[in-house]
Design a protein around this motif. Structure first.
Motif, PDB file in Angstrom:
ATOM      1  N   GLY A  90       0.817  -1.200   0.000  1.00 19.32           N
ATOM      2  CA  GLY A  90       0.000   0.000   0.000  1.00 19.32           C
ATOM      3  C   GLY A  90       0.849   1.248   0.000  1.00 19.32           C
ATOM      4  N   LEU A  91       0.330   2.292   0.616  1.00 20.11           N
ATOM      5  CA  LEU A  91       0.959   3.603   0.566  1.00 20.11           C
ATOM      6  C   LEU A  91       1.199   4.145   1.968  1.00 20.11           C
ATOM      7  CD1 LEU A  91       1.774   6.250  -0.970  1.00 20.11           C
ATOM      8  CD2 LEU A  91      -0.633   6.921  -0.774  1.00 20.11           C
ATOM      9  N   ARG A  92       2.423   4.646   2.180  1.00 24.16           N
ATOM     10  CA  ARG A  92       2.736   5.443   3.372  1.00 24.16           C
ATOM     11  C   ARG A  92       3.204   6.801   2.899  1.00 24.16           C
ATOM     12  NH1 ARG A  92       6.749   2.779   7.444  1.00 24.16           N
ATOM     13  NH2 ARG A  92       6.092   4.607   8.641  1.00 24.16           N
ATOM     14  N   PRO A  93       2.598   7.873   3.362  1.00 27.46           N
ATOM     15  CA  PRO A  93       2.953   9.209   2.872  1.00 27.46           C
ATOM     16  C   PRO A  93       4.439   9.501   3.029  1.00 27.46           C
ATOM     17  CG  PRO A  93       0.949   9.289   4.169  1.00 27.46           C
ATOM     18  CD  PRO A  93       1.493   7.901   4.322  1.00 27.46           C
ATOM     19  N   ALA A  94       5.089   9.878   1.910  1.00 27.95           N
ATOM     20  CA  ALA A  94       6.486  10.305   1.856  1.00 27.95           C
ATOM     21  C   ALA A  94       7.468   9.186   2.171  1.00 27.95           C
ATOM     22  CB  ALA A  94       6.735  11.483   2.791  1.00 27.95           C
ATOM     23  N   ILE A  95       7.000   7.926   2.250  1.00 31.40           N
ATOM     24  CA  ILE A  95       7.885   6.794   2.528  1.00 31.40           C
ATOM     25  C   ILE A  95       7.702   5.779   1.399  1.00 31.40           C
ATOM     26  CG2 ILE A  95       8.454   4.919   4.111  1.00 31.40           C
ATOM     27  CD1 ILE A  95       7.400   6.646   6.384  1.00 31.40           C
ATOM     28  N   PRO A  96       8.766   5.497   0.612  1.00 36.53           N
ATOM     29  CA  PRO A  96       8.593   4.635  -0.562  1.00 36.53           C
ATOM     30  C   PRO A  96       8.402   3.158  -0.247  1.00 36.53           C
ATOM     31  CG  PRO A  96      10.890   5.260  -0.308  1.00 36.53           C
ATOM     32  CD  PRO A  96      10.124   6.047   0.702  1.00 36.53           C
ATOM     33  N   ASN A  97       8.995   2.680   0.856  1.00 39.45           N
ATOM     34  CA  ASN A  97       8.901   1.252   1.165  1.00 39.45           C
ATOM     35  C   ASN A  97       7.517   0.917   1.683  1.00 39.45           C
ATOM     36  OD1 ASN A  97      11.594   0.839   0.506  1.00 39.45           O
ATOM     37  ND2 ASN A  97      12.285   1.388   2.544  1.00 39.45           N
ATOM     38  N   SER A  98       6.786   0.102   0.930  1.00 40.68           N
ATOM     39  CA  SER A  98       5.408  -0.159   1.333  1.00 40.68           C
ATOM     40  C   SER A  98       4.999  -1.615   1.159  1.00 40.68           C
ATOM     41  CB  SER A  98       4.456   0.735   0.541  1.00 40.68           C
ATOM     42  OG  SER A  98       4.582   0.470  -0.835  1.00 40.68           O
ATOM     43  N   LEU A  99       5.962  -2.519   0.972  1.00 40.42           N
ATOM     44  CA  LEU A  99       5.657  -3.944   0.927  1.00 40.42           C
ATOM     45  C   LEU A  99       6.156  -4.577   2.221  1.00 40.42           C
ATOM     46  CD1 LEU A  99       4.567  -6.361  -0.749  1.00 40.42           C
ATOM     47  CD2 LEU A  99       6.922  -6.737  -1.500  1.00 40.42           C
ATOM     48  N   TYR A 100       5.241  -5.163   2.980  1.00 38.56           N
ATOM     49  CA  TYR A 100       5.572  -5.804   4.243  1.00 38.56           C
ATOM     50  C   TYR A 100       5.351  -7.302   4.139  1.00 38.56           C
ATOM     51  CZ  TYR A 100       5.834  -1.408   6.890  1.00 38.56           C
ATOM     52  OH  TYR A 100       6.190  -0.172   7.377  1.00 38.56           O
ATOM     53  N   LYS A 101       6.153  -8.050   4.882  1.00 35.89           N
ATOM     54  CA  LYS A 101       6.073  -9.509   4.895  1.00 35.89           C
ATOM     55  C   LYS A 101       6.028  -9.996   6.339  1.00 35.89           C
ATOM     56  CE  LYS A 101       8.736 -13.643   3.512  1.00 35.89           C
ATOM     57  NZ  LYS A 101       9.964 -14.111   2.816  1.00 35.89           N
ATOM     58  N   THR A 102       5.235 -11.022   6.589  1.00 32.32           N
ATOM     59  CA  THR A 102       5.231 -11.686   7.889  1.00 32.32           C
ATOM     60  C   THR A 102       5.462 -13.178   7.695  1.00 32.32           C
ATOM     61  OG1 THR A 102       3.976 -12.115   9.931  1.00 32.32           O
ATOM     62  CG2 THR A 102       2.720 -11.997   7.876  1.00 32.32           C
ATOM     63  N   THR A 103       6.192 -13.772   8.590  1.00 31.80           N
ATOM     64  CA  THR A 103       6.417 -15.224   8.570  1.00 31.80           C
ATOM     65  C   THR A 103       5.885 -15.884   9.842  1.00 31.80           C
ATOM     66  OG1 THR A 103       8.650 -14.937   9.484  1.00 31.80           O
ATOM     67  CG2 THR A 103       8.437 -15.023   7.068  1.00 31.80           C
ATOM     68  N   ASP A 104       5.215 -15.114  10.681  1.00 32.09           N
ATOM     69  CA  ASP A 104       4.686 -15.647  11.935  1.00 32.09           C
ATOM     70  C   ASP A 104       3.224 -15.267  12.138  1.00 32.09           C
ATOM     71  OD1 ASP A 104       4.931 -12.944  12.510  1.00 32.09           O
ATOM     72  OD2 ASP A 104       6.634 -13.210  13.870  1.00 32.09           O
ATOM     73  N   GLY A 105       2.485 -15.214  11.037  1.00 32.49           N
ATOM     74  CA  GLY A 105       1.052 -14.966  11.139  1.00 32.49           C
ATOM     75  C   GLY A 105       0.664 -13.576  11.551  1.00 32.49           C
ATOM     76  N   GLY A 106       1.567 -12.606  11.363  1.00 29.07           N
ATOM     77  CA  GLY A 106       1.260 -11.222  11.693  1.00 29.07           C
ATOM     78  C   GLY A 106       1.718 -10.776  13.054  1.00 29.07           C
ATOM     79  N   ALA A 107       2.389 -11.642  13.807  1.00 29.68           N
ATOM     80  CA  ALA A 107       2.936 -11.210  15.101  1.00 29.68           C
ATOM     81  C   ALA A 107       4.007 -10.143  14.902  1.00 29.68           C
ATOM     82  CB  ALA A 107       3.504 -12.407  15.862  1.00 29.68           C
ATOM     83  N   THR A 108       4.800 -10.291  13.828  1.00 30.24           N
ATOM     84  CA  THR A 108       5.793  -9.286  13.448  1.00 30.24           C
ATOM     85  C   THR A 108       5.744  -9.100  11.935  1.00 30.24           C
ATOM     86  OG1 THR A 108       7.551 -10.961  13.236  1.00 30.24           O
ATOM     87  CG2 THR A 108       7.315  -9.857  15.378  1.00 30.24           C
ATOM     88  N   TRP A 109       6.172  -7.901  11.505  1.00 34.15           N
ATOM     89  CA  TRP A 109       6.177  -7.554  10.081  1.00 34.15           C
ATOM     90  C   TRP A 109       7.535  -6.966   9.717  1.00 34.15           C
ATOM     91  CZ3 TRP A 109       1.969  -8.652   7.040  1.00 34.15           C
ATOM     92  CH2 TRP A 109       0.762  -8.936   7.699  1.00 34.15           C
ATOM     93  N   THR A 110       8.024  -7.284   8.506  1.00 31.72           N
ATOM     94  CA  THR A 110       9.297  -6.787   8.010  1.00 31.72           C
ATOM     95  C   THR A 110       9.074  -6.036   6.709  1.00 31.72           C
ATOM     96  OG1 THR A 110      10.466  -8.674   8.963  1.00 31.72           O
ATOM     97  CG2 THR A 110      11.623  -7.413   7.265  1.00 31.72           C
ATOM     98  N   VAL A 111       9.676  -4.830   6.609  1.00 36.06           N
ATOM     99  CA  VAL A 111       9.603  -4.060   5.366  1.00 36.06           C
ATOM    100  C   VAL A 111      10.576  -4.648   4.358  1.00 36.06           C
ATOM    101  CG1 VAL A 111       9.858  -1.794   4.297  1.00 36.06           C
ATOM    102  CG2 VAL A 111       9.014  -1.984   6.646  1.00 36.06           C
TER     103      VAL A 111
END
Length: 204
Positions: free
Chosen positions: A155-176
């Motif tokens: 998605g979109l974060r204002p003024a921040i280009p990195n917007s793809l996040y990944k989780t490998t633990d069902g959403g407990a943590t997220w990595t850009v």
């Protein structure tokens, strides 16, 4: 030309499908899209942005202000629910933009202000796995989970280009992930996937 401009479509097989969109309307086809019948969503004035089916009877539609619809009889009747992280708070939207169904029971819904939810019982109950673990200004436009643990949001974060996040633990943590921008994401298995941006730039 008779339908409003913004719609999304989901087909269970080559004949049965449905579209959702503006005004809370849902249309269903049983003949591969040759004809469409209007279904009553039960919420006038609420736009719905995505729809996916567990099977030809049970499915979920998600839309404005955290509202979702759930059917268990092929769309003849829709139960209404609402997913809210903070409730009604000024300047928070929490509209649901996308839903991803993984198997016969598990699905994930995501949307504005970092909202992500998962369900293990076809949408009867939901667990929040997004905000505040995700930024509150993150306007999520799409979600794709491949397993119960592995998933992506973009998605979109204002003024921040990195917007793809990944989780490998069902959403407990997220990595850009270091990919700039993103509007839609899809995977066919754990290794093969695509992401596209507004303007046509794609990643594989």
């Amino acid at each position: 030309g008779a339908l409003p401009a913004s719609w999304n479509v989901s087909f269970f097989d080559d004949q049965i499908g449905a579209i959702v969109g503006q005004g809370g309307f849902i249309f269903k086809t049983t003949d591969g899209g040759l004809t469409w019948a209007a279904l009553n969503s039960g919420i006038g004035g609420v736009s719905f942005y995505d729809l996916e089916m567990f099977d030809d009877n049970t499915g979920l539609a998600v839309g404005d202000n955290g509202y979702f619809l759930r059917t268990t009889n092929g769309g003849n009747h829709w139960d209404t629910g609402r997913l809210q992280v903070t409730g009604v708070v000024s300047f928070r939207n929490e509209s649901l933009q996308a839903v991803s169904i993984v198997d016969q029971d598990f699905a994930v819904a995501a949307g504005y202000d970092g909202v992500v939810y998962k369900t293990f019982d076809r949408g009867v109950t939901w667990q929040s796995i997004g905000y505040p673990n995700l930024p509150g200004e993150f306007y999520i436009s799409d979600v794709k989970f491949i397993t119960h643990d592995l998933g992506y949001i973009t998605g979109l974060r204002p003024a921040i280009p990195n917007s793809l996040y990944k989780t490998t633990d069902g959403g407990a943590t997220w990595t850009v992930l270091s990919i700039n921008a993103g509007q839609a994401v899809d995977f066919v298995d754990v290794n093969h996937g695509w992401m596209i941006n507004v303007g046509g730039l794609g990643y594989r």
